[in-house]
Design an enzyme around this catalytic site. Sequence first.
Site, short mmCIF file in Angstrom:
data_model
loop_
_atom_site.label_atom_id
_atom_site.label_comp_id
_atom_site.label_asym_id
_atom_site.label_seq_id
_atom_site.Cartn_x
_atom_site.Cartn_y
_atom_site.Cartn_z
N ASP A 29 29.34 8.40 83.63
CA ASP A 29 28.53 7.82 84.70
C ASP A 29 28.27 6.35 84.36
OD1 ASP A 29 26.67 7.69 86.91
OD2 ASP A 29 25.05 7.94 85.44
N ASP A 31 25.31 3.81 86.04
CA ASP A 31 23.89 3.46 85.98
C ASP A 31 23.12 4.51 85.17
OD1 ASP A 31 23.36 1.11 88.09
OD2 ASP A 31 24.87 2.47 88.91
N ASP A 207 23.20 10.82 83.60
CA ASP A 207 21.74 10.83 83.42
C ASP A 207 20.95 11.36 84.61
OD1 ASP A 207 22.38 8.44 85.05
OD2 ASP A 207 20.24 8.04 84.83
#
Length: 255
Positions: A29, A31, A207
């Site tokens: 991922d 961000d 996240d």
Amino acid sequence: MCDGVIAGEPAIRLRAPPPLHCGQALFLDFDGTLVEIAPTPGLVQVPAELPHLLGELVDRLGGAVSVVSGRPLDQLARMLAPYAGAIAGDHGLERRYGDGNVTHCPAPPKLAEARSVLAEFAARHDGVLLEDKSVSLALHYRQAPAARASCRALVQHLARERGGAFEALDGKMVIELMPRSGGKGRAIADFLVDAPFHGRLPVFIGDDITDEDGFAVVNRLGGVSVHVGCGATIARHRLATVGDVWAWLARGLAK
């Protein structure tokens, strides 16, 4: 210290992932995983070392590396240049492969009407930002947390109104209206069908709530799922911060 646990299994504390090795396929991922989250998407700071780090990982893993993000593909490509490896943008609706080939899902016809509704809503609510990704739409409310319930209710209503063609996808201070053909899990599974990913054990680090379907796919395949930060997750491992992700990747390169 983050003492988070597997969702539904409060007695199990998640450990750091095992070391990265050259037989794996790595999905990352963006961000909150490779870069710190900023107040708005446009304010994110990309470390100058990041493209070089990704290039080293591509060399180490025989090309089996992809960034898998909710951001638009063109935006990611600009932010990560000169990295030339695989990218899945807009939750897999747009993809660039290691050979430079690019695929895009067409924008659903019903998206234009929803775009108008969300643009009007954002204009009436200070701090709410509409991000138009061409094939999906995102309402960000990080600057207007009191608008969370209204943002979620509107996007969920628009998804229901459109006959199942869309879903409302929750994230960190954002909710997205996305075609059901997308999803990070589907993108990871599709990458794994072909070289250089095929036959490798998948590793996915993310996240956010939007990464959970990716964790589900990786778990089903016996791979390594890694959640960054605290909070409930189906991932089987955890790293506390973006800095810890970078340190774990660096250790993998040093082996």
